[in-house]
Write a protein that holds these residues in place. Structure first.
Motif, PDB file in Angstrom:
ATOM      1  N   MET A   1       0.837  -1.187   0.000  1.00 37.30           N
ATOM      2  CA  MET A   1       0.000   0.000   0.000  1.00 37.30           C
ATOM      3  C   MET A   1       0.880   1.248   0.000  1.00 37.30           C
ATOM      4  SD  MET A   1      -3.026   0.839   2.646  1.00 37.30           S
ATOM      5  CE  MET A   1      -3.605   2.475   2.841  1.00 37.30           C
ATOM      6  N   THR A   2       0.587   2.164  -0.904  1.00 36.65           N
ATOM      7  CA  THR A   2       1.356   3.397  -1.014  1.00 36.65           C
ATOM      8  C   THR A   2       0.981   4.339   0.115  1.00 36.65           C
ATOM      9  OG1 THR A   2       1.323   3.151  -3.400  1.00 36.65           O
ATOM     10  CG2 THR A   2       1.955   5.297  -2.544  1.00 36.65           C
ATOM     11  N   LYS A   3       1.974   4.995   0.642  1.00 31.83           N
ATOM     12  CA  LYS A   3       1.775   5.926   1.739  1.00 31.83           C
ATOM     13  C   LYS A   3       1.287   7.274   1.202  1.00 31.83           C
ATOM     14  CE  LYS A   3       4.236   7.400   5.845  1.00 31.83           C
ATOM     15  NZ  LYS A   3       5.523   7.469   6.519  1.00 31.83           N
ATOM     16  N   LYS A   4       0.426   7.930   1.951  1.00 32.29           N
ATOM     17  CA  LYS A   4      -0.066   9.255   1.578  1.00 32.29           C
ATOM     18  C   LYS A   4       1.087  10.257   1.652  1.00 32.29           C
ATOM     19  CE  LYS A   4      -4.527   8.174   1.524  1.00 32.29           C
ATOM     20  NZ  LYS A   4      -4.971   7.623   0.293  1.00 32.29           N
ATOM     21  N   LEU A   5       0.952  11.318   0.876  1.00 35.47           N
ATOM     22  CA  LEU A   5       1.945  12.394   0.915  1.00 35.47           C
ATOM     23  C   LEU A   5       1.940  13.046   2.285  1.00 35.47           C
ATOM     24  CD1 LEU A   5       1.191  14.144  -2.500  1.00 35.47           C
ATOM     25  CD2 LEU A   5       3.084  12.601  -1.991  1.00 35.47           C
ATOM     26  N   THR A   6       3.092  13.585   2.687  1.00 41.29           N
ATOM     27  CA  THR A   6       3.126  14.357   3.927  1.00 41.29           C
ATOM     28  C   THR A   6       2.330  15.637   3.710  1.00 41.29           C
ATOM     29  OG1 THR A   6       5.076  15.657   3.330  1.00 41.29           O
ATOM     30  CG2 THR A   6       5.464  13.522   4.432  1.00 41.29           C
ATOM     31  N   TYR A   7       2.044  16.340   4.777  1.00 47.90           N
ATOM     32  CA  TYR A   7       1.283  17.586   4.689  1.00 47.90           C
ATOM     33  C   TYR A   7       1.953  18.565   3.727  1.00 47.90           C
ATOM     34  CZ  TYR A   7      -1.138  21.823   6.211  1.00 47.90           C
ATOM     35  OH  TYR A   7      -1.871  22.980   6.254  1.00 47.90           O
ATOM     36  N   GLN A   8       3.248  18.762   3.866  1.00 41.13           N
ATOM     37  CA  GLN A   8       3.971  19.698   2.993  1.00 41.13           C
ATOM     38  C   GLN A   8       3.991  19.215   1.544  1.00 41.13           C
ATOM     39  OE1 GLN A   8       4.921  22.767   3.753  1.00 41.13           O
ATOM     40  NE2 GLN A   8       4.143  22.432   5.818  1.00 41.13           N
ATOM     41  N   GLU A   9       4.183  17.913   1.336  1.00 39.26           N
ATOM     42  CA  GLU A   9       4.172  17.361  -0.023  1.00 39.26           C
ATOM     43  C   GLU A   9       2.802  17.527  -0.676  1.00 39.26           C
ATOM     44  OE1 GLU A   9       7.434  13.736   0.549  1.00 39.26           O
ATOM     45  OE2 GLU A   9       5.321  13.368   0.966  1.00 39.26           O
ATOM     46  N   ALA A  10       1.750  17.265   0.103  1.00 41.22           N
ATOM     47  CA  ALA A  10       0.386  17.404  -0.428  1.00 41.22           C
ATOM     48  C   ALA A  10       0.092  18.853  -0.789  1.00 41.22           C
ATOM     49  CB  ALA A  10      -0.635  16.885   0.590  1.00 41.22           C
ATOM     50  N   LYS A  11       0.522  19.789   0.080  1.00 37.25           N
ATOM     51  CA  LYS A  11       0.337  21.220  -0.214  1.00 37.25           C
ATOM     52  C   LYS A  11       1.021  21.583  -1.529  1.00 37.25           C
ATOM     53  CE  LYS A  11       1.123  24.314   3.054  1.00 37.25           C
ATOM     54  NZ  LYS A  11       1.553  25.015   4.282  1.00 37.25           N
ATOM     55  N   SER A  12       2.255  21.170  -1.684  1.00 33.93           N
ATOM     56  CA  SER A  12       2.996  21.473  -2.913  1.00 33.93           C
ATOM     57  C   SER A  12       2.332  20.844  -4.134  1.00 33.93           C
ATOM     58  CB  SER A  12       4.437  20.961  -2.817  1.00 33.93           C
ATOM     59  OG  SER A  12       5.120  21.640  -1.806  1.00 33.93           O
TER      60      SER A  12
END
Length: 187
Positions: free
Chosen positions: A1-12
């Motif tokens: 299962m792929t991990k979700k992006l971190t908060y900063q990665e998702a924002k970018s």
């Protein structure tokens, strides 16, 4: 299962696509399996302690009126702004001193009152353009827009702009909107 992006990665990631609200985020997340895999359905809950607001997450701040609607219309015409994306870019680069969420401006009712009419090419002209791109899917289109300079007369959101015209076509066979746009009716 792929991990979700971190908060900063998702924002970018979402800022690259100029996502400006919770509803746009939800639509954007739903358009591909990759987006569903990388982005949480409820980022405000998933990112818990890091979360402050949608404005912070998207980078689009709501601000008080700085310009009247009439002044805004004049400025949009002067800068030859034809799309929501061009408007948002003009605000972000300070070409226009206005809030990104223009629904806050008194007098604004919808984008068609702000942006010039006949801003996009007709469907038949669009088909000539899109079929030369050798694309197949909506995700191909989004990636192409990210990697290339999209002509001003071609909207980013093709489905919203041309879906009604597509539905009105008398096609000989059943074909999806995106297939028709990029390939045509033939199998």
């Amino acid at each position: 299962m792929t991990k979700k992006l971190t908060y900063q990665e998702a924002k970018s990631f979402i800022r690259e696509y100029f996502i400006s609200s919770a509803s746009e985020y939800k639509r954007f997340r739903e358009i591909s399996i990759e987006n569903k895999t990388l982005l949480p359905s409820n980022p405000n809950i998933y990112y818990g302690k890091e979360w402050t607001s949608w404005n912070d997450f998207t980078g689009f701040e709501t601000t008080p009126d700085r310009i009247s609607f009439e002044e805004l219309q004049s400025k949009v015409a002067e800068l030859d702004i034809r799309t929501k994306e061009e408007f948002r870019l003009a605000v972000k680069t300070n070409e226009i001193d206005a809030p990104l969420n223009i629904s806050k401006i008194e007098g604004f009712s919808n984008w068609s009152h702000l942006l010039p009419s006949k801003k996009y090419m007709e469907l038949d002209e669009l088909l000539t353009f899109t079929r030369k791109l050798n694309l197949r899917t909506q995700m191909d289109w989004r990636q192409w827009c990210k990697d290339n300079e999209r002509p001003a007369r071609v909207p980013f959101d093709l489905l919203r702009e041309y879906q009604q015209q597509f539905k009105a076509l008398k096609l000989k066979s059943k074909v999806s909107f995106w297939r028709y746009l990029f390939v045509g009716e033939k199998k």
